[in-house]
Write an enzyme that holds these catalytic residues in place. Sequence first.
Site, mmCIF file in Angstrom:
data_model
loop_
_atom_site.group_PDB
_atom_site.id
_atom_site.type_symbol
_atom_site.label_atom_id
_atom_site.label_comp_id
_atom_site.label_asym_id
_atom_site.label_seq_id
_atom_site.Cartn_x
_atom_site.Cartn_y
_atom_site.Cartn_z
ATOM 1 N N ASN A 99 0.809 -1.222 0.000
ATOM 2 C CA ASN A 99 0.000 0.000 0.000
ATOM 3 C C ASN A 99 0.837 1.264 0.000
ATOM 4 O OD1 ASN A 99 0.828 -0.691 2.593
ATOM 5 N ND2 ASN A 99 -0.867 0.371 3.574
ATOM 6 N N HIS A 184 -5.906 -8.864 6.044
ATOM 7 C CA HIS A 184 -6.219 -8.053 7.231
ATOM 8 C C HIS A 184 -7.695 -8.319 7.477
ATOM 9 C CE1 HIS A 184 -6.827 -4.354 9.660
ATOM 10 N NE2 HIS A 184 -7.912 -4.194 8.936
ATOM 11 N N ASP A 310 4.303 -5.327 12.696
ATOM 12 C CA ASP A 310 3.198 -4.469 12.261
ATOM 13 C C ASP A 310 3.630 -3.001 12.257
ATOM 14 O OD1 ASP A 310 0.741 -4.055 11.222
ATOM 15 O OD2 ASP A 310 -0.387 -4.548 13.030
#
Lengths: 430, 321
Positions: A99, A184, A310
């Site tokens: 992303n 996700h 993360d």
Amino acid sequence: MTDILFNNARLIDPSQNLDASGHLAITDRVITALGSGQPNSKIAKADRVIDCNGACLAPGLVDMRVQTADPGSEHLEDLATLLDAAAAGGITGLGCLPNTQPVVDNAAMIDSLGLRASRAAGPRLHIYGAATKGVAGTEMAELGLMAEAGAVAFTNATTSIGDALVMRRLLAYAGMLDKPVIQHCEDASLAADGEMNESETSTRLGLIGIPAIAEAVIIERDIQLMRLTGARYHVAHLSTRAGIDAVRRAKAEGLPITADTAPPYFLLNEIAVSSYDTAFKLSPPLRSEDDRQAVIEAIADGTIDAIASDHVPVDGDAKAQPFGPAQPGASGLDTLLALTLTLVQQNHISLLRAFEALSLAPATILDVTGGTLMPGAAADIIMVRPDTGWLVRGANFVSLSRITPFEGQPVQGLVDATYVDGVCVFNRHA
Amino acid sequence: MLPTRHLLGIEGMNPLEIHSLLDRGDQFADAMQQSGDDLSPLSDVLQGKTIINLFYENSTRTRVSFELAAKRLGGAVLNIALAGSSVKKGETLLDTATTLNAMHPHILVVRHNCSGAARLLSHHVDAAVINAGDGRHEHPTQALLDALTIRRRVGHIEGLKIAICGDVANSRVARSNIHLLGTLGAEVRLVSPATLLPTGIEQMGVSIATELEEGIRGADIVMMLRLQTERMAGTETPSQREYFNLFGLDRSKLMRAAPDALIMHPGPMNRGVEIDSAMADDAHKSLIRTQVEMGVATRMACLEAMADKQAVEAETPKERP
């Protein structure tokens, strides 16, 4: 003739269930010898001898969930600082989400990122291709061409693929290419406008809740789709008991499902949000204490295979906001190892299990280098002193992203050196 | 005396602190009733002090109420309505805070659409901050004025059965009242459609009903909440007429409450949605006009308490590091 010989090390190798003192030799970028006690005379003839003084030698971490702001927002974190921070955190391989701006949804983007990372001579960059064009969730991206260019997995990054038909086709197509799909898991409609975990706390704080079942709803649906397609499927940052139960059942059934979680989900709970401190705004949100306990149990029993940082580069300005509009996410590369070792210090898991979750498991899921000290394997190793204490201070991070929900927390576990392919990419004492 | 220099919420306040504000509000209410149309200051506690009303959401009654309260204590008031201007120019809440801080106001009255905004602001300004409503979180002065209204009419709050009815999920007024009325010993019942009852609210010491007649049975006070029009279009509730039918307060439903039950509403009202006009305007049962009147007295008490706290702080020598 050995290139580098490490003596007096505590060898930690989850791939051989090994926790013993001994030595390790590297020659031509490959681990060539591993043994207890002192090396024989042939191995002992080395260009460099490093006395570990009892420090641990372990496979380097494979961090399977990292967001890079490069390309697109290099002022937040560019590839160089990202790789430097990873190296300093003992990470020898990192899986980065697609992303970015532009989105990594074609082979040229994979080429470009891969080439730039290889020039940096740091940790290995494992690139995830976008599962859908522009990570919009509607049209399948060129998975086959991206796989040829080196994509190791496909994912829609920070959003779930909501359309069941799109997901079914993705699983079928990625399965054909033998690449995992990383999800996700959060139902977008249930989580709409959500600011934190839905509970008495969200009600008291007047923040819009994201129900825990928003995670399980997607996982349960995807498990049904897996039965149709047989593809490999990976749940990213698993955070709820309901989601864990679903994964546990699917594993018992023999489906090729895997999962990771991140330190906030086993060290913190939603009560932290009570101060409206936006460092605690994460996605998925911090959950209930019961969920946190379930995450710890799942790491211990292997339902959760891997632990990832993360890592999300977030602009300080995007956090200097009321809780609702503040951007979710926090820095994680600098703290992944030490925070995970908290589980060892609290006797929830062994040191071997910690390194399995941090290296072997993610390397296996992604089918990439790492996770072992077996002779013949690439020398992706770290030297760690697991008992050395330090204080988490975002300002001292190597990463440019300095917002952490663990600010001021004492931790144990310090990386002394990181080697990728036999080359030292980080040395604390240099 | 207030426990902290800011007034950010009712949660955490003890009965003594609440009653001391209500007692002072009571005195101001009496004084204002005696002075009638004469709006000259009743005190000079805010003489030479600047109060800024910083409103990120449109408001008439709360803003005017704070303005009148400050003026009757001799303070200078500045109104900043930001529902348009700086927000559109992209200035953040904290930048605005820094800007205002440089003007050295003594008290900042803040309304914002985000929960926690008043607290965030309080960390970045020297002024004392009064929360005039933050998102869905709290609206402490509304709960205080509601309590004062009840106390003056009924004489006490302890032991009263109070039903809070309507959109609890999105209401800061409901949350502040749950804290305050519970702390003062009232029995609080929430009446709301299941879609507007937030998760875990029963853990805040209230009982719950999803039927209005049932929920207000035997209630001494029926407090209605405003329902925003966008929540009546098939989202949280199916339609306006269904909402009024099921959850709107009219005379027949009110029959279930105690015989001398009183009606309250924080305003602004949606007549014919959550409340029938005949109920809202019933001179014997409706306390809605009194609530507005008590608003000024209550806010005078709050402003005075904060000025007193600042005066004490000014006299206390600061610790040297």
